[in-house]
Every structure is written in C-alpha cells, then in structure tokens.
Write a protein that holds these residues in place. Structure first.
Motif, PDB file in Angstrom:
ATOM      1  N   HIS A   3      40.965  28.113  44.318  1.00 29.52           N
ATOM      2  CA  HIS A   3      41.528  28.424  43.001  1.00 29.52           C
ATOM      3  C   HIS A   3      41.293  29.861  42.524  1.00 29.52           C
ATOM      4  N   LEU A   4      41.053  30.763  43.455  1.00 29.47           N
ATOM      5  CA  LEU A   4      40.899  32.162  43.026  1.00 29.47           C
ATOM      6  C   LEU A   4      42.160  32.697  42.358  1.00 29.47           C
ATOM      7  N   ASP A   5      43.295  32.097  42.665  1.00 26.59           N
ATOM      8  CA  ASP A   5      44.544  32.545  42.055  1.00 26.59           C
ATOM      9  C   ASP A   5      44.553  32.325  40.539  1.00 26.59           C
ATOM     10  N   LEU A   6      43.661  31.431  40.050  1.00 26.42           N
ATOM     11  CA  LEU A   6      43.580  31.206  38.605  1.00 26.42           C
ATOM     12  C   LEU A   6      43.039  32.426  37.864  1.00 26.42           C
ATOM     13  N   LEU A   7      42.474  33.374  38.608  1.00 24.33           N
ATOM     14  CA  LEU A   7      41.943  34.589  37.979  1.00 24.33           C
ATOM     15  C   LEU A   7      43.036  35.605  37.676  1.00 24.33           C
ATOM     16  N   ALA A   8      44.199  35.392  38.214  1.00 25.02           N
ATOM     17  CA  ALA A   8      45.255  36.411  38.168  1.00 25.02           C
ATOM     18  C   ALA A   8      45.672  36.806  36.759  1.00 25.02           C
ATOM     19  N   ASP A   9      45.600  35.871  35.823  1.00 19.45           N
ATOM     20  CA  ASP A   9      46.015  36.205  34.453  1.00 19.45           C
ATOM     21  C   ASP A   9      44.834  36.252  33.483  1.00 19.45           C
ATOM     22  N   CYS A  10      43.610  36.346  34.034  1.00 21.35           N
ATOM     23  CA  CYS A  10      42.421  36.435  33.179  1.00 21.35           C
ATOM     24  C   CYS A  10      42.168  37.876  32.763  1.00 21.35           C
ATOM     25  N   ASP A  11      41.742  38.040  31.531  1.00 22.72           N
ATOM     26  CA  ASP A  11      41.467  39.377  31.007  1.00 22.72           C
ATOM     27  C   ASP A  11      40.022  39.791  31.243  1.00 22.72           C
ATOM     28  N   TRP A  12      39.141  38.808  31.408  1.00 20.97           N
ATOM     29  CA  TRP A  12      37.717  39.078  31.636  1.00 20.97           C
ATOM     30  C   TRP A  12      37.195  38.046  32.626  1.00 20.97           C
ATOM     31  N   ILE A  13      36.526  38.518  33.671  1.00 18.67           N
ATOM     32  CA  ILE A  13      35.971  37.649  34.711  1.00 18.67           C
ATOM     33  C   ILE A  13      34.461  37.853  34.734  1.00 18.67           C
ATOM     34  N   VAL A  14      33.717  36.794  34.431  1.00 17.68           N
ATOM     35  CA  VAL A  14      32.260  36.866  34.373  1.00 17.68           C
ATOM     36  C   VAL A  14      31.667  36.251  35.634  1.00 17.68           C
ATOM     37  N   GLU A  15      30.867  37.024  36.326  1.00 20.65           N
ATOM     38  CA  GLU A  15      30.163  36.514  37.514  1.00 20.65           C
ATOM     39  C   GLU A  15      28.768  36.054  37.106  1.00 20.65           C
ATOM     40  N   ALA A  16      28.435  34.793  37.411  1.00 18.51           N
ATOM     41  CA  ALA A  16      27.124  34.245  37.056  1.00 18.51           C
ATOM     42  C   ALA A  16      26.583  33.419  38.223  1.00 18.51           C
ATOM     43  N   VAL A  17      26.647  33.990  39.435  1.00 19.20           N
ATOM     44  CA  VAL A  17      26.208  33.271  40.629  1.00 19.20           C
ATOM     45  C   VAL A  17      24.762  33.622  40.945  1.00 19.20           C
ATOM     46  N   ILE A  18      24.249  33.086  42.032  1.00 23.13           N
ATOM     47  CA  ILE A  18      22.872  33.272  42.442  1.00 23.13           C
ATOM     48  C   ILE A  18      22.521  34.766  42.550  1.00 23.13           C
TER      49      ILE A  18
END
Length: 779
Positions: free
Chosen positions: A78-93
């Motif tokens: 589902h990385l394609d769901l990021l295509a129309d996001c204005d802000w992407i927050v990374e909160a991984v390990i």
C-alpha cells in the motif's frame, strides 16, 4: 502549504498514537506497517493498533468516530496510498539502515513537495539524510512527538541545512493550530531539548535520593510540588515511563553525547533498577516498580520500595520540615533548609539547573525554548530559567560558588543585569522580556492568534476584583471574567462578580468572555462551604445561595450582550452549569464536562437539569415522543457522566452544534474573544423555552431502572435515594405531557429537591468524604 492528508509509517505505540491524534484534528490518515511473516491478514499490525487505541485508557481518540479517518495497510502492498499525502511521518524502529531503506521507498511514490519527517529522538538528522538526494533533504525534518501524543503538548522540530523554510512553516502552523501542539524549534543535538535535560534530571534525582538515604516517598515529595513538578515526582514518573526504558535511554545518550559532557557521570543504572527490570517490575506496565499495588487480602494497598533493602512497604506520607518551609518561603526556603529534604533539593537543582544553563547555545538559541520544552514535555510548571529567577540568580550563583561548582557563562551574563535585578526574564512597561545570549533583553513575542491573560495582567490592573474572581479588559470592548478561587470552585464571591460583570458591560462594554488559565475551568461549587453551612444548620443561607446561583446564571443567559464561555480541563457541576448558560462555548479540545453532583449526594441546583432537558427536548435528532429526552438526561446526570473531550461533549449536547472547539490551549482566549465580537452586532438574547414532560409516567420508568441497578449491585442505597429525587425533577414533577413547564418551574423543582437532599445525613457523609479524600463515597 496546506496539509489535508497525512501518512504515518510505523504502527507501534508512538506511531499509532500520532495517527490517532491527527485524526482528532479531522484529518484523514494512512497508517502502515510491515507484513508479519505468515500473517493471513497482511494489515494485521496496523489493524491491531487501531483496535487497541479504541480501548486505550487514557483514550487516544477524542471521539471513537475519529478512528474511521484512519486507513490501515502495509508497506509492501500500500505504498501507493502515500501518493496524495501532504505529510508522511516515519515512526519505525530506531535503526538507521531500516529508516533509510524506507525513505528511498517513500521518495519513489510521494508527490512533489510532500513533507517527510521522522519521529526519532536518538539518530542525528544529518545521519538520516546521508546518501539521500537533495530533493528529499529539502522536504525532510524531524518532528519529535511526546507520548501519549494526544495529551503531551510538546512537539520538537529539528530542521536540516537544506530543509525548505516553507516545510518548517507548514508543519509548525499545522501542529500548532490543528494538533494543538506547543512547537519548539531545536538544534540537531542528542535528545534535543526536553530529553537532554529531562533524562539527566531523572538520573540525578534518583542517584542523589539513594546516596542521601531518602525514601521514595520523601524524594517525590521534594522533587514534586515544591518545585512545580507533578506530584508523581521522579520515581512515580519513572514507573509511568517504564523502568526498562532507562538502560536504552542511557545507551542512546552516552553513545552520542560528547565525551566531556557531565551527563556521562550520571549514566549508571543502579543495581536495584536492574534487578527490578529482570524480575518484571518495569513500572506501571509491569508488576510494579518503585511503587506497586499490593492486592493481597482482597484490598489494594499502594506500596513503595525501600531503596536500600529492595523490600516493599505501605506508602507513608513524607514529613519533612523543608517542604513545610517551602510553602511560605518558596524555593529559597526549600534548598536552604538543613534537613535531608533541603539538602536533597539543592543537590538536584544545583546540578540540573546548571546543566540546563550550560547547554545554551548548543541545544537552542534562546532560554524561552528551553523553558517551554520542559513545561510542555515534562509538565514542569516552571522551566529551568524561571526556577532560577524564583530563587534568585545571585543566590543560586553564590550557592554554586560555595560548593565549588562552576558558574555557567549564561548565568554570569544574567548576573550583570543589575538594573533588572539579575534576572533571565524581565518586565518592561507591561511587556515580558527574555535575556538573550548576548546579554540584552528581547520582548517575548506570541504567535498571531495567541492571547494570554497572563500577558494582559502584566500591562494592566483588574477592573474589579474580590477574593474569588476578577474582571479584565481584554480589548475591543470585551471583558474577561476570571475565576481565582481554589480549583476555581464556584462560591458567592464568584456569583457576585458575575452580576458586577453584567452591570459593567451594560454600561461600558460589548461582550463577556468567561475564562481562566488554571488547570481546570472549574471543579464545581464550593462543597466545603456548603458542608460548613449544613453542619451549623444554616439551611436558609444554603437555600439563598442556591436561589442566588439560579438567578445569577439566568441573568447571565438573558444578558443583553453576548456571553462566551471558554473552557479547558475540568468543567464539572456548577462550573459546567456556568457554561450551559452562555450564548456560546469556545471549548479547548481537552475539556471534560459533566454534571457530577450525585457524587456528593446532590443534584444540579443552578439550572443544570433545566438546561439539559431543554437541549434534549428541542434536539431534532432525538427519538420521537416525550420519554427519550428525559430518559437521556436522567441517565447522564444519575451516572455523573463526564465527556472525556470537547468532541464527546457535543455528542452529549453539553456543547451545541454552534459551539466551537480550539485545539491549542494558547489560542483559546483569542478564539473566544473573536466569537464574542462576531455576535455583538444586532445581538438579541435567547427566547425562553417552555417544554412538556411526562411527569409520573416518566418517573415510574426511571424508578424501575434504578431499582434494577440496585438489585444487581450496580447502585448503593443512597444512589437510589438520590436517583429517585433526580427522577422527580427530570420527569417534571406533578405534571403531564399536556402541560408546559417554564424555566422557573424547573428551577423551583431543582431547588426544592436539592434542599431535601442537602438535609439527608448520607449526602452530608458523601460531601465530607469527598473533601477528605477527593473520591466519592459509595454509601
């Protein structure tokens, strides 16, 4: 740059909490995580995270419907769901290789200009960007949330050398207005501001308590309220955060801090803590920690650990003369006292405050950022520089010198400001100023749309004032009524000030805002005053106070000018009733409203029953017929239901559709003032509403429900007494559906029933127990 859709990658406790809080702002969120090996549901991690948040306490969602704004998925599909996001927050390990691999994937699907941020607090920004293209770096920054994201206001932002100004401004504004955050800009240094100082403070406080032989209870009593720190102190806070986190924090900090940093000398983990972690005593999430609840024998007994033996004992109240001295003499008296509490207080403050001062300009360019970070991130009432001003910079420096400790250069700069009394903060012509690193004072500037009563107080005097309330001119023809009683409890002095406000506004002003900057808007009526009057059988005085409150609130409701209530924190009982009589409510998102009088054996007596009945009767969305609105109001008041957010308050009709919600506490007064001014032109008071209620028929239905609860053990004997009395009011007394009841009819019912319950010995027992313990008595 507008932010209309956000993605959070990493559905752990922090990432899920961030996603939930963004949904609280009404923003659509995509929440992704990895696909576990062999999982049938490839979205299982994100799905489970949302399910857990729906049940979390304290609640992650301000309203459960907000969960519908979250779309779950996984990184593989589902990385394609990021295509129309204005802000992407990374909160991984917290692993650099995993983060950088993820960034490359994000960069391949994100739209041009989409903002990317990391929630990391342990990996330097320049390491995160190593090897990534400049186009990525231009849109990247660190946004460090504190846990839980809904409740912890601090957001630390760190930008890189190539980060675009528009990116920083967009995140700053969105986080401020939409998320209600206090944004602090930090430099790219280990732990940023709050954790750099906060973790050091925890370590110093724990190690010094052990060294000086204090008990856990004594240490928390000293490093707590006397210093303007929550009553959890340092040991209670460690339990809350989790003891197992301490070794990771130490490793993270020591691996990145310079070798000459004094933090290294305090980075040891005591053997006791290691043993607690190994045996599952990791704090509140484990079997206990420095404190635990012992449930043996059928009773819950709070116990504290002995820091020497490691054995638990029932919690004992700390009796230290230094704490008593601090109540009158403040910090100077605390740290000057010769008992072990005073010695401990100085040991902690001397090291922590010196460290904080010495870190500028390494971690921040100004003292305000440091103070705000500690207040917002660790719930300190005062920041390090404000604490030094409280005890006196000269006094602090002299004590450091006597102990052979180094005086930080910025403290020396403050000592040169003799004209202003050697302070880090100064007031000049009613304007708050802060000391800059070059030894000059600069005005403290607020963001546009921020209006603080504390700033107004510096530049003016109250229009009127008594022991429990004040009136302030906040400009443009608007008066602010501020409660100042203990816990903002409503008493005759506040009622008197409401009437004075009505007179003054009619003569010289346009509108009224009811607001204060206490922790809570109002916890309700002054129960202590009521109990005292009951104990001396001053029944006429009690009835006069109830009638006076009813008349005052009614005068407020029908005043010939707009009245806006601006609430934050608890607005309970009589405090809730104040708001119910305002034309509009501008509620901070974290407003907890409810009519809770049954907890002290009473019913709402200042128009609460009347107002809620009117709201539910005229509600177009309610079920048809005369019974549903009365039953709904009865359920709410008889169970002392409290809205856990402003959003929930709307569902309960404690807030109406036309009432507004402010996410950022600092913007509440400005928003309320703007709301009041928008209503001034052609203002007309509301028309009185008459309603019909079902009378004895409705009361019979309510009585049957109460009887069922009693039989099932869900209600006590006096619960039944109070609920049946409430049922008489909510049903309209001796009436039927063919008749109409005026406001005065309902107020008379409230008053008579209130007085009946106030005479009841079990109600008096409830009041006394609440005053003594702060908890309701189940009698």
């Amino acid at each position: 740059m507008d932010i209309n859709k956000v993605a959070v990658i990493g559905a752990g406790v922090m990432g899920a909490g961030i996603a939930a809080h963004i949904s609280n702002a009404g923003i659509s969120v995509v929440l992704l995580d990895i696909v576990p090996e062999g999982a049938e549901n490839r979205n299982i991690i994100a799905d489970t995270a949302v399910s857990k948040m729906m049940k979390a306490q304290p609640a992650a969602f301000m309203h459960k419907r907000n969960s519908k704004l979250i779309t779950t998925g996984n990184i593989e599909d589902h990385l394609d769901l990021l295509a129309d996001c204005d802000w992407i927050v990374e909160a991984v390990i917290e692993r650099l290789d995993i983060k950088q691999d993820l960034y490359k994937k994000i960069d391949s699907v994100r739209k041009t200009g989409a903002i990317i941020s990391s929630n990391t607090s342990s990996i330097p920004l320049h390491d995160l960007l190593n090897g990534l293209p400049d186009t990525f770096a231009a849109d990247f920054l660190i946004t460090h949330f504190f846990n839980p994201p809904r409740y912890m206001r601090l957001l630390e932002i760190t930008r890189g050398e190539k980060t675009r100004e528009e990116v920083v401004n967009a995140i700053d504004l969105f986080s401020d207005k939409a998320l209600g955050k206090g944004v602090v800009n930090c430099k790219d240094t280990p732990g940023f501001i709050a954790n750099r100082i906060g973790i050091y403070w925890i370590q110093v406080a724990i190690l010094e308590a052990m060294e000086l032989g204090l008990t856990v209870e004594e240490a928390d009593a000293v490093v707590g309220r006397p210093m303007g720190i929550p009553k959890t102190g340092v040991f209670g806070l460690s339990d809350l955060v989790g003891l197992d986190l301490m070794p990771h924090l130490m490793e993270s900090m020591t691996s990145t801090l310079p070798e000459d940093d004094v933090f290294h000398s305090k980075a040891t983990i005591p053997e006791l803590i290691t043993r607690l972690i190994e045996t599952g005593y990791t704090g509140r999430k484990g079997k206990g920690g420095f404190y635990r609840l012992n449930k043996e024998g059928g009773k819950k007994v709070k116990e504290a650990i002995d820091l020497k033996s490691g054995e638990y004992h029932p919690v004992k109240k700390a009796h230290l003369k230094s704490i008593s001295a601090s109540r009158k003499g403040g910090l100077q008296a605390l740290i000057s006292h010769e008992d072990k509490g005073g010695v401990y207080a100085w040991k902690v403050l001397s090291q922590v405050l010196s460290y904080a001062v010495s870190l500028l300009p390494e971690i921040a360019d100004d003292i305000l950022s440091v103070d705000e970070a500690m207040k917002l991130g660790y719930a300190w009432k005062y920041g390090p520089f404000e604490l030094i001003d409280q005890m006196g910079a000269e006094f602090f420096a002299k004590r450091l010198e006597e102990d052979g400790l180094e005086i930080p250069s910025l403290l020396k700069t403050a000592l040169k400001q003799t004209e202003t009394g050697c302070k880090f903060y100064n007031i000049d012509n009613g304007q708050l100023q802060r000391l800059t690193l070059d030894g000059k004072y600069k005005n403290v500037e607020r963001n546009e749309g921020v209006l603080l009563l504390s700033d107004i107080k510096l530049a003016s005097k109250p229009i009127e004032k008594n022991g429990s309330a004040s009136l302030w001119d906040i400009g443009d023809g608007v008066i602010c009524l501020e409660f100042t009683s203990k816990m903002n409890a409503i008493d005759p002095e506040i009622l008197k000030m409401i009437n004075i406000a009505i007179e003054r506004i009619e003569d010289d002003f346009k509108a009224l805002v009811i607001y204060n900057e206490g922790s809570n808007f109002s916890v309700g009526a002054n129960v202590g005053l009521l109990l005292f009057a009951a104990n001396i059988a001053a029944w006429e005085e009690i009835e006069d106070m109830i009638e006076s409150g009813q008349e005052t609130y009614k005068a407020l409701k029908y005043a010939p000018f707009p009245v806006v209530g601006a609430s934050s924190g608890m607005a309970l009982g009589g405090g809730c009733e104040v708001l119910l009589h305002c034309d509009r409510i501008q509620a901070h998102a974290e407003t907890y409203m409810g009519l809770v009088e049954v907890g002290v054996g009473l019913i709402p007596g200042w128009g609460g029953c009347k107002e809620m009945l009117q709201r539910w009767v005229v509600n177009k969305k309610r079920a048809a017929g005369p019974m549903p609105p009365a039953i709904k109001v009865f359920e709410m008041i008889s169970t002392a239901a409290v809205a856990k957010s402003a959003a929930e308050a709307k569902s309960m009709l404690l807030l109406r559709e036309e009432d507004n919600i402010t996410m950022n506490r600092d913007r509440l007064l400005a928003d309320a003032k703007a709301q009041a001014l928008s209503m001034v032109e052609n203002y007309q008071p509301p028309e009185e509403i008459e309603i019909s209620l079902a009378g004895p028929t409705a009361k019979t239905a309510m009585s049957m429900a109460v009887s069922g609860f009693r039989k099932n053990g869900m209600a006590t004997q006096h619960d039944e007494v109070v609920s049946l009395a409430l049922a008489d009011v909510i049903s309209g007394g001796d009436t039927d559906i063919t008749e109409t009841l005026s406001e005065d009819d309902l107020l008379e019912l409230e008053r008579e029933t209130f007085m009946t319950l106030a005479h009841h010995p079990d109600s008096l027992d409830r009041m006394e127990h609440m005053l003594e313990t702060g908890k309701p008595l189940r009698n």
